[in-house]
Design a protein around this motif. Sequence first.
Motif, PDB file in Angstrom:
ATOM      1  N   VAL A   1      -0.243   6.196  -8.093  1.00  0.00           N
ATOM      2  CA  VAL A   1       0.064   7.584  -8.417  1.00  0.00           C
ATOM      3  C   VAL A   1       0.677   7.602  -9.816  1.00  0.00           C
ATOM      4  O   VAL A   1       1.650   6.891 -10.082  1.00  0.00           O
ATOM      5  CB  VAL A   1       1.016   8.211  -7.381  1.00  0.00           C
ATOM      6  CG1 VAL A   1       1.190   9.699  -7.656  1.00  0.00           C
ATOM      7  CG2 VAL A   1       0.479   7.991  -5.960  1.00  0.00           C
ATOM      8  N   VAL A   2       0.088   8.416 -10.688  1.00  0.00           N
ATOM      9  CA  VAL A   2       0.476   8.432 -12.096  1.00  0.00           C
ATOM     10  C   VAL A   2       0.777   9.864 -12.540  1.00  0.00           C
ATOM     11  O   VAL A   2       0.454  10.826 -11.857  1.00  0.00           O
ATOM     12  CB  VAL A   2      -0.635   7.824 -12.984  1.00  0.00           C
ATOM     13  CG1 VAL A   2      -0.900   6.369 -12.608  1.00  0.00           C
ATOM     14  CG2 VAL A   2      -1.919   8.633 -12.903  1.00  0.00           C
TER      15      VAL A   2
ATOM     16  N   LEU B   1       0.980   7.060 -17.647  1.00  0.00           N
ATOM     17  CA  LEU B   1       1.310   6.146 -16.559  1.00  0.00           C
ATOM     18  C   LEU B   1       2.379   6.688 -15.624  1.00  0.00           C
ATOM     19  O   LEU B   1       2.331   6.470 -14.421  1.00  0.00           O
ATOM     20  CB  LEU B   1       1.757   4.806 -17.158  1.00  0.00           C
ATOM     21  CG  LEU B   1       1.945   3.642 -16.222  1.00  0.00           C
ATOM     22  CD1 LEU B   1       0.645   3.296 -15.516  1.00  0.00           C
ATOM     23  CD2 LEU B   1       2.450   2.436 -16.989  1.00  0.00           C
ATOM     24  N   GLY B   2       3.348   7.392 -16.158  1.00  0.00           N
ATOM     25  CA  GLY B   2       4.455   7.878 -15.342  1.00  0.00           C
ATOM     26  C   GLY B   2       5.490   6.795 -15.127  1.00  0.00           C
ATOM     27  O   GLY B   2       5.369   5.682 -15.618  1.00  0.00           O
ATOM     28  N   GLY B   3       6.517   7.129 -14.384  1.00  0.00           N
ATOM     29  CA  GLY B   3       7.570   6.178 -14.078  1.00  0.00           C
ATOM     30  C   GLY B   3       7.162   5.291 -12.918  1.00  0.00           C
ATOM     31  O   GLY B   3       6.055   5.355 -12.409  1.00  0.00           O
ATOM     32  N   PHE B   4       8.126   4.468 -12.498  1.00  0.00           N
ATOM     33  CA  PHE B   4       7.849   3.577 -11.385  1.00  0.00           C
ATOM     34  C   PHE B   4       9.163   3.167 -10.760  1.00  0.00           C
ATOM     35  O   PHE B   4      10.064   2.687 -11.452  1.00  0.00           O
ATOM     36  CB  PHE B   4       7.068   2.360 -11.873  1.00  0.00           C
ATOM     37  CG  PHE B   4       6.451   1.539 -10.774  1.00  0.00           C
ATOM     38  CD1 PHE B   4       5.685   2.120  -9.783  1.00  0.00           C
ATOM     39  CD2 PHE B   4       6.621   0.171 -10.736  1.00  0.00           C
ATOM     40  CE1 PHE B   4       5.110   1.378  -8.775  1.00  0.00           C
ATOM     41  CE2 PHE B   4       6.050  -0.598  -9.740  1.00  0.00           C
ATOM     42  CZ  PHE B   4       5.282   0.019  -8.760  1.00  0.00           C
TER      43      PHE B   4
ATOM     44  N   VAL C   1       5.243  -3.872 -14.364  1.00  0.00           N
ATOM     45  CA  VAL C   1       4.771  -4.187 -13.011  1.00  0.00           C
ATOM     46  C   VAL C   1       3.669  -3.207 -12.616  1.00  0.00           C
ATOM     47  O   VAL C   1       2.613  -3.614 -12.125  1.00  0.00           O
ATOM     48  CB  VAL C   1       5.928  -4.157 -11.987  1.00  0.00           C
ATOM     49  CG1 VAL C   1       5.400  -4.249 -10.558  1.00  0.00           C
ATOM     50  CG2 VAL C   1       6.931  -5.276 -12.259  1.00  0.00           C
ATOM     51  N   LYS C   2       3.895  -1.919 -12.847  1.00  0.00           N
ATOM     52  CA  LYS C   2       2.894  -0.903 -12.499  1.00  0.00           C
ATOM     53  C   LYS C   2       1.592  -1.162 -13.251  1.00  0.00           C
ATOM     54  O   LYS C   2       0.504  -1.102 -12.659  1.00  0.00           O
ATOM     55  CB  LYS C   2       3.441   0.494 -12.810  1.00  0.00           C
ATOM     56  CG  LYS C   2       2.543   1.629 -12.333  1.00  0.00           C
ATOM     57  CD  LYS C   2       3.251   2.970 -12.479  1.00  0.00           C
ATOM     58  CE  LYS C   2       2.421   4.103 -11.908  1.00  0.00           C
ATOM     59  NZ  LYS C   2       3.170   5.374 -11.877  1.00  0.00           N
ATOM     60  N   ARG C   3       1.689  -1.473 -14.528  1.00  0.00           N
ATOM     61  CA  ARG C   3       0.486  -1.783 -15.313  1.00  0.00           C
ATOM     62  C   ARG C   3      -0.255  -2.988 -14.723  1.00  0.00           C
ATOM     63  O   ARG C   3      -1.480  -2.984 -14.606  1.00  0.00           O
ATOM     64  CB  ARG C   3       0.859  -2.085 -16.762  1.00  0.00           C
ATOM     65  CG  ARG C   3       1.126  -0.884 -17.599  1.00  0.00           C
ATOM     66  CD  ARG C   3       1.326  -1.305 -19.076  1.00  0.00           C
ATOM     67  NE  ARG C   3       1.756  -0.178 -19.857  1.00  0.00           N
ATOM     68  CZ  ARG C   3       3.026   0.118 -20.129  1.00  0.00           C
ATOM     69  NH1 ARG C   3       3.996  -0.649 -19.690  1.00  0.00           N
ATOM     70  NH2 ARG C   3       3.321   1.178 -20.845  1.00  0.00           N
ATOM     71  N   TRP C   4       0.498  -4.030 -14.368  1.00  0.00           N
ATOM     72  CA  TRP C   4      -0.146  -5.215 -13.817  1.00  0.00           C
ATOM     73  C   TRP C   4      -0.860  -4.875 -12.507  1.00  0.00           C
ATOM     74  O   TRP C   4      -2.009  -5.285 -12.302  1.00  0.00           O
ATOM     75  CB  TRP C   4       0.863  -6.350 -13.579  1.00  0.00           C
ATOM     76  CG  TRP C   4       0.134  -7.603 -13.188  1.00  0.00           C
ATOM     77  CD1 TRP C   4      -0.297  -8.576 -14.024  1.00  0.00           C
ATOM     78  CD2 TRP C   4      -0.298  -7.967 -11.863  1.00  0.00           C
ATOM     79  NE1 TRP C   4      -0.981  -9.536 -13.302  1.00  0.00           N
ATOM     80  CE2 TRP C   4      -1.000  -9.179 -11.984  1.00  0.00           C
ATOM     81  CE3 TRP C   4      -0.170  -7.384 -10.609  1.00  0.00           C
ATOM     82  CZ2 TRP C   4      -1.563  -9.826 -10.882  1.00  0.00           C
ATOM     83  CZ3 TRP C   4      -0.744  -8.023  -9.512  1.00  0.00           C
ATOM     84  CH2 TRP C   4      -1.423  -9.237  -9.653  1.00  0.00           C
TER      85      TRP C   4
END
Length: 161
Positions: A123-124, A129-132, A144-147
Amino acid sequence: MFNAVIDAPFGKVGIRTGGEALREIVYLPAQTASVEPDGELAARAAAQIARYFEDADAGFDLPLAPLGTPFQRRVWDGICAIEAGEVLTYGELAKRIGSDSARAVGQACGDNPFPIVIPCHRVVSASGLGGFAHHGGEGFFRDVKRWLLAHECTTNRFELR
């Protein structure tokens, strides 16, 4: 205290269990000490998460503690319906689950105690990208989200920012 801490391509993953259920998964920096699983459920969770790191299509069959509000559980169920390699915006997920609030969906994503198993990284933001995990801006959590998104991406359907 974690019941297991395992290596991840982006650092470590901490696993907490309680009773007969998984209670929490936490992203940790690489310098965190590894912890051998201290029970059958922690070992099962560690093995399934490690399998996911090798194969993004690997599934999970872990008992999850009944955490969260009814709204959060609705959001988390909606997240689980997003296939690997696909993303939705917070607003799109809100519409899918019958909510008017992308912001509330974002908060529920950040409150997810079972990342990877409930893949909130899918979910972006509508603008990127948004937060995480309630962390905005650049740094460890967005990396981490990108990976995770790159790991699941079999085609170039979205741009990682």
